[in-house]
Design an enzyme around this catalytic site. Structure first.
Site, PDB file in Angstrom:
ATOM      1  N   LYS A   6       0.830  -1.212   0.000  1.00 46.08           N
ATOM      2  CA  LYS A   6       0.000   0.000   0.000  1.00 46.08           C
ATOM      3  C   LYS A   6       0.869   1.268   0.000  1.00 46.08           C
ATOM      4  O   LYS A   6       0.583   2.231  -0.709  1.00 46.08           O
ATOM      5  CB  LYS A   6      -0.923  -0.032   1.230  1.00 46.08           C
ATOM      6  N   LYS A  55       0.757  11.387   5.700  1.00 46.73           N
ATOM      7  CA  LYS A  55       1.053  10.311   6.654  1.00 46.73           C
ATOM      8  C   LYS A  55       1.614   9.084   5.914  1.00 46.73           C
ATOM      9  O   LYS A  55       2.620   8.501   6.314  1.00 46.73           O
ATOM     10  CB  LYS A  55      -0.230   9.925   7.404  1.00 46.73           C
TER      11      LYS A  55
HETATM   12  P1  NAD Z   1     -11.684   8.904   8.261  1.00 44.34           P
HETATM   13  O1  NAD Z   1     -10.942   9.858   9.125  1.00 44.34           O
HETATM   14  O2  NAD Z   1     -12.753   9.387   7.344  1.00 44.34           O
HETATM   15  O3  NAD Z   1     -12.331   7.712   9.157  1.00 44.34           O
HETATM   16  C1  NAD Z   1     -11.741   7.178  10.310  1.00 44.34           C
HETATM   17  C2  NAD Z   1     -12.852   6.845  11.291  1.00 44.34           C
HETATM   18  O4  NAD Z   1     -12.275   6.223  12.443  1.00 44.34           O
HETATM   19  C3  NAD Z   1     -13.595   8.088  11.792  1.00 44.34           C
HETATM   20  O5  NAD Z   1     -14.989   7.959  11.579  1.00 44.34           O
HETATM   21  C4  NAD Z   1     -13.248   8.164  13.271  1.00 44.34           C
HETATM   22  O6  NAD Z   1     -14.287   8.680  14.088  1.00 44.34           O
HETATM   23  C5  NAD Z   1     -12.963   6.699  13.589  1.00 44.34           C
HETATM   24  N1  NAD Z   1     -12.109   6.539  14.766  1.00 44.34           N
HETATM   25  C6  NAD Z   1     -10.978   7.229  15.076  1.00 44.34           C
HETATM   26  N2  NAD Z   1     -10.454   6.770  16.224  1.00 44.34           N
HETATM   27  C7  NAD Z   1     -11.265   5.770  16.652  1.00 44.34           C
HETATM   28  C8  NAD Z   1     -11.237   4.899  17.773  1.00 44.34           C
HETATM   29  N3  NAD Z   1     -10.257   4.960  18.703  1.00 44.34           N
HETATM   30  N4  NAD Z   1     -12.228   3.976  17.904  1.00 44.34           N
HETATM   31  C9  NAD Z   1     -13.218   3.905  16.961  1.00 44.34           C
HETATM   32  N5  NAD Z   1     -13.293   4.703  15.894  1.00 44.34           N
HETATM   33  C10 NAD Z   1     -12.326   5.629  15.726  1.00 44.34           C
HETATM   34  O7  NAD Z   1     -10.550   8.141   7.445  1.00 44.34           O
HETATM   35  P2  NAD Z   1     -10.733   7.355   6.053  1.00 44.34           P
HETATM   36  O8  NAD Z   1     -10.557   8.318   4.919  1.00 44.34           O
HETATM   37  O9  NAD Z   1     -11.933   6.484   6.141  1.00 44.34           O
HETATM   38  O10 NAD Z   1      -9.404   6.455   6.074  1.00 44.34           O
HETATM   39  C11 NAD Z   1      -9.296   5.317   6.928  1.00 44.34           C
HETATM   40  C12 NAD Z   1      -7.986   4.615   6.597  1.00 44.34           C
HETATM   41  O11 NAD Z   1      -8.002   4.211   5.219  1.00 44.34           O
HETATM   42  C13 NAD Z   1      -6.758   5.519   6.773  1.00 44.34           C
HETATM   43  O12 NAD Z   1      -5.695   4.764   7.308  1.00 44.34           O
HETATM   44  C14 NAD Z   1      -6.454   5.978   5.360  1.00 44.34           C
HETATM   45  O13 NAD Z   1      -5.077   6.284   5.182  1.00 44.34           O
HETATM   46  C15 NAD Z   1      -6.891   4.789   4.541  1.00 44.34           C
HETATM   47  N6  NAD Z   1      -7.339   5.073   3.168  1.00 44.34           N
HETATM   48  C16 NAD Z   1      -8.124   6.149   2.891  1.00 44.34           C
HETATM   49  C17 NAD Z   1      -8.538   6.372   1.575  1.00 44.34           C
HETATM   50  C18 NAD Z   1      -9.426   7.552   1.200  1.00 44.34           C
HETATM   51  O14 NAD Z   1      -9.560   7.827  -0.003  1.00 44.34           O
HETATM   52  N7  NAD Z   1     -10.058   8.223   2.157  1.00 44.34           N
HETATM   53  C19 NAD Z   1      -8.138   5.506   0.557  1.00 44.34           C
HETATM   54  C20 NAD Z   1      -7.361   4.401   0.874  1.00 44.34           C
HETATM   55  C21 NAD Z   1      -6.958   4.194   2.189  1.00 44.34           C
END
Ligand code: NAD
Length: 290
Positions: A170, A239
């Site tokens: 990734k 990040k």
């Molecule tokens: P986001 O910030 O939209 O969602 C993260 C969620 O986790 C939030 O709803 C938050 O409230 C919850 N959260 C945080 N701490 C928590 C805890 N201790 N217990 C329970 N829930 C908790 O992030 P995202 O965009 O959905 O990304 C999630 C992961 O996927 C990241 O690692 C990101 O790098 C990866 N990612 C994101 C994308 C994208 O396009 N957004 C694409 C590929 C990978």
């Protein structure tokens, strides 16, 4: 195949629609999100009030959390649940390879199996169920998990058997994606100075040798329209690139381009535009990179 009850923790831009697709495939779900479960969970899913409650009701738990330290902390909460039945944690968070190995080793102490399974394809891919998923785990566990993964990630791949290898795949992917976005922004800014129209540049390069995912996807869908709504935050891109560069340094792997990309582009953009979507790299490039 369905499992009795699956857990899903982290229902943000990615985890929210992934959980919807997992439920739509006929799986019973119990969900938890620290920012509010009820408004984020799929219809019909049970709402937990903590990660521990998920661990007590689901044998397989998916994590889609902001970063590795948070995923590791939540994995610790699953382990510590007094009446836990959880036996497998599938980590869809983008953590580093080191963080994934640490979480794997910690869970292994209590006999809980771990698969690192980060995803690519953005929020639109998460909604469509077309994500790529880069899974590192044993052959036996991959075989058990695959029917659960495919409704979320049509393009799931079993990339390795060692913990951290999914994360490594990734991170190298996101280095390429971040480079494509930065390089394409510079190229289009050059074209604009020459009086070329952005739509014409996109159309022409997309059928030429300079094509890449920025030119075929992000520029036509999110930048030309000025919607800047990919759902992937600049904070997350930075990040991921930081994790990639840190791993390169640790392994003494080549990093001339990735280090420059982190220090001079994404790191600067995070300082200037901390709450931005990563597709705002084009306006950032126009104003900053002169
Ligand atoms: P986001 O910030 O939209 O969602 C993260 C969620 O986790 C939030 O709803 C938050 O409230 C919850 N959260 C945080 N701490 C928590 C805890 N201790 N217990 C329970 N829930 C908790 O992030 P995202 O965009 O959905 O990304 C999630 C992961 O996927 C990241 O690692 C990101 O790098 C990866 N990612 C994101 C994308 C994208 O396009 N957004 C694409 C590929 C990978």
């Amino acid at each position: 195949m369905t499992e009795a009850m699956l857990g899903f923790i982290g229902l943000g831009n990615m985890g929210g629609p992934m959980a919807v697709n997992l439920a739509a495939a006929g799986n019973a779900l119990i969900c938890y999100d620290a920012s509010g479960t009820a408004e984020r969970a799929p219809d019909g899913a049970q709402h937990a009030s903590s990660a521990a409650e998920v661990a007590e009701k689901a044998a397989i738990v998916f994590l889609c959390l902001p970063d590795g330290p948070i995923a590791n902390k939540v994995a610790g909460e699953l382990m510590a649940a007094p009446a836990r039945i959880v036996e497998v944690v599938v980590d869809n968070t983008t953590s580093g390879a080191n963080e994934a190995r640490a979480t794997h080793d910690m869970l292994a102490e209590t006999g809980i199996a771990y698969a690192d399974a980060p995803v690519s394809g953005g929020a639109s891919g998460a909604r469509a169920g077309t994500l790529a998923m880069m899974v590192a785990t044993s052959d036996a566990l991959y075989t058990r998990l695959e029917p659960l993964l495919l409704p979320m990630a049509k393009n799931a791949r079993h990339v390795g058997r060692e913990p951290g290898q999914g994360m490594a795949m990734k991170l190298l992917n996101n280095f390429l994606s971040g480079m494509a976005m930065a390089a394409t922004s510079e190229a289009i800014a050059f074209g604009a100075r020459q009086g070329l129209d952005m739509a014409t540049i996109i159309d022409t390069v997309s059928v030429s040798s300079g094509t890449n995912t920025a030119i075929t996807d992000k520029f036509p869908k999110r930048i030309l329209s000025e919607s800047f709504d990919s759902g992937f935050a600049t904070r997350l891109m930075t990040k991921d690139l930081q994790l990639y560069v840190d791993s390169c340094k640790q392994l003494d792997a080549p990093r001339r381009l990735s280090e420059t990309l982190l220090e001079q582009v994404w790191g600067q953009m995070l300082v200037d535009m901390p709450a931005s979507d990563f597709t705002e790299i084009y306006p950032f490039t126009l104003t900053r990179d002169k």
